[in-house]
Write an enzyme that holds these catalytic residues in place. Structure first.
Site, PDB file in Angstrom:
ATOM      1  N   ASP A 225     -46.453  19.273  22.843  1.00 14.63           N
ATOM      2  CA  ASP A 225     -45.875  18.743  24.073  1.00 14.63           C
ATOM      3  C   ASP A 225     -46.839  18.914  25.244  1.00 14.63           C
ATOM      4  O   ASP A 225     -47.473  19.964  25.394  1.00 14.63           O
ATOM      5  CB  ASP A 225     -44.567  19.484  24.361  1.00 14.63           C
ATOM      6  N   GLU A 274     -57.047  26.667   7.850  1.00 16.17           N
ATOM      7  CA  GLU A 274     -56.932  27.841   6.988  1.00 16.17           C
ATOM      8  C   GLU A 274     -55.810  27.694   5.962  1.00 16.17           C
ATOM      9  O   GLU A 274     -55.796  28.384   4.940  1.00 16.17           O
ATOM     10  CB  GLU A 274     -56.640  29.094   7.822  1.00 16.17           C
TER      11      GLU A 274
END
Length: 561
Positions: A225, A274
């Site tokens: 956002d 990751e």
């Protein structure tokens, strides 16, 4: 609760049904606004259990992923975009176990889950901000927000001339613990939403931890956002222009689209990479140009950015062709997919926007010609889904829902409605709970009514009323998403080929595919490109010896060639 955590999405970029390499490259992602989607416990407010029960509907619709608007612990001053605790579910939506169950069920249906992340500001009820107020001037917690002394002899004036996007000053003055007037704090949105100071390392540390928390929960990505708002220009300089700033716009401002945001997203990309399963992040970034938007999706930053220039384009062939060409050209050098969107929770639904003459913009109170608006909306949707890249759908657009433009003042919830010179609560009209059944007190939304009033006759738009009707907007969406998955020329790639066409008509091609769009108000005769696959409205293909088709007004047709 480690034993309850959902596993990450089990598919890979290559073997997940309906996906090619890099699942987000051509994904169709469906935005769920939880409070207005489905109510599982009958309290009149949508919740995670309601969403979970409706997941089979979304899988059957044919979307690839579900984006959930905020469900975090919040005082709900701005419909959950004022977050008090980023690691907790607000009781109105359920619990962390409900979130875990939703993620699990979505993955079992080959749906990915994207959650909203709100890093520009917190709630005024966030523990950091409450402590900053309680401890007063000199508190280390104040450095994590933008506290400043006021101007004037007694500090009675705001620190600068910035205005809130919801209307009024972007600054609110505090009261010190001893009762004396104190410093001011910055809030680009409501006073209940103080902006974080992203120059402070603790803020960056906290959000890296929040990312890992939800990735460990099994979410497949984040919609970020106000991604363009985290970093403010050094010194917080005056704008000097005055006038009301709009929520949705592309002006150059000292608090939006500063170059420093990109270091934040480089760090986030390292974290996303990751984790297994192609986790992604999507930027809500309002920028002056598409080229500036492309900066957010460079190879070491985020994966996608909303194309708001496309969303704001009027239903006119030259304007549409230009924004498509510019969007594809901007994304190509950074190797990112273009994204396409027509509606969301912050703008007027496109079935209403296109019901008015060009130039109305993304927000309007006018209902317009609803028949015309729906016809154009259906045509616009097929154009969008024909373009290379990823498409976003907003809940209820597959039902052809219009905005509710006549909500009574006492029913409005949008914080901008309650602030002088604000946006007058336009956003409530696109947030009315969607109808699932023809009848009932809330048309199948839940057993306890709905938090915003649904108009009479809402059931005619419902899933129940449209299912099985070959002429319905719902069945058009289902068919379009099926064709999009099955046809190799749709979604993939980074370019389209344009063909000569009459004025007001677009003809674009992909491998083995052609899309024709008539944006005019009269039928246009065109050479038949091939075998019709799908049309947004009725068409009559020409005879074999004629080789022409009359393309009706405001109609899009897909062809196999």
């Amino acid at each position: 609760m480690t034993q309850h955590l959902a596993a990450p999405f089990s598919g890979t970029s290559d073997d997940a049904p309906g996906h090619r390499r890099g699942w987000w490259q051509d994904a169709v992602i469906y935005q769920v606004y939880p409070r207005s989607f489905a109510d599982g416990n009958g309290d009149g407010m949508g919740d995670l259990d309601g969403v979970r029960r409706r997941l089979p509907y979304l899988a059957g619709l044919g979307v690839d992923a579900v984006w959930l608007s905020p469900f975090y612990a919040s005082p709900q001053a701005d419909a959950g975009y004022d977050v008090a605790d980023y690691r907790a579910i607000d009781p109105m939506f359920g619990t962390l176990l409900d979130a875990d169950a939703l993620i699990r069920d979505a993955h079992a249906l080959n749906l990915r889950i994207i959650v909203d992340l709100v890093p520009n500001h917190s709630s005024a009820e966030h523990e950091w901000f409450k402590r900053a107020l309680r401890e007063g001037p000199g508190s280390p917690l104040r450095e994590r927000y933008h506290f400043r002394p006021g101007k004037g002899p007694d500090g009675e004036l705001p620190p600068n001339d910035w205005e809130s996007i919801f209307g009024g000053p972007a600054w609110t003055r505090t009261t010190d613990p001893d009762g004396a007037p104190g410093d001011w704090y910055l809030h680009l949105f409501a006073p209940e939403q103080p902006d974080f100071n992203w120059d402070h390392p603790a803020v960056a540390d906290e959000f890296r931890s929040i990312l890992r928390f939800w990735l460990d929960m099994g979410v497949d990505g984040f919609r970020v956002d106000v991604a363009h708002g985290l970093v403010k220009a050094a010194g917080l300089p005056d704008i000097g222009a005055g006038g009301q700033l709009r929520l949705l716009g592309n002006d150059v401002m000292p608090f939006f689209d500063q170059d420093g945001v990109h270091e934040v997203y480089r760090q986030w990309r390292t974290i996303l990479d990751e984790y297994p399963g192609d986790r992604i992040a999507v930027a809500e970034a309002w920028t002056p140009t598409v080229e500036r938007t492309a900066n957010y999706v460079r190879p070491d930053e985020l994966h996608q950015a909303f194309n708001f220039q496309y969303l704001g384009t009027s239903w006119q062939a030259p304007a549409l062709r230009e924004v498509i060409e510019v969007s594809l050209a901007a994304m190509r050098p950074v190797g990112a997919p273009a994204t396409w969107v027509l509606s969301n929770h912050d703008v007027t639904r496109h079935a209403t926007r296109f019901a008015s003459p060009p130039g109305v913009g993304t927000q309007t109170r006018q209902a317009g010609d609803r028949t015309l608006g729906l016809r154009r909306a259906r045509a616009a949707t097929l154009l969008m889904l024909a373009l290379p890249g990823s498409a976003y759908l907003y809940q209820g657009e597959e039902l052809g829902l219009p905005d509710v433009t006549d909500l009574p003042d006492e029913a409005r919830q949008d914080p901008s409605f309650f602030r002088a010179d604000g946006q007058d609560g336009y956003r409530d009209g696109c947030r009315v709970p969607i109808p699932w059944t023809r009848e009932g007190s809330s048309y199948g939304f839940g057993t306890g009514g709905s938090w915003l009033p649904q108009p009479a006759g809402w059931g005619a738009h419902s899933v129940e009323a449209q299912t099985g009707d070959p002429d319905s907007t719902l069945e058009l969406y289902r068919a379009a998403l099926t064709v999009r998955k099955e046809h190799p020329g749709l979604g993939a790639g980074t370019a389209v080929e344009w063909y000569d066409a009459p004025e007001g008509v677009l003809v674009l091609g992909r491998p083995g595919f052609r899309c024709t769009v008539n944006t005019t108000d009269t039928p246009v005769r065109i050479a038949t490109p091939g075998r019709p696959l799908l049309a947004s409205g009725p068409i009559a293909a020409g005879e074999a010896d004629d080789g022409h088709t009359e393309l009706p007004a405001d109609t899009t047709v897909w062809w196999a060639v």
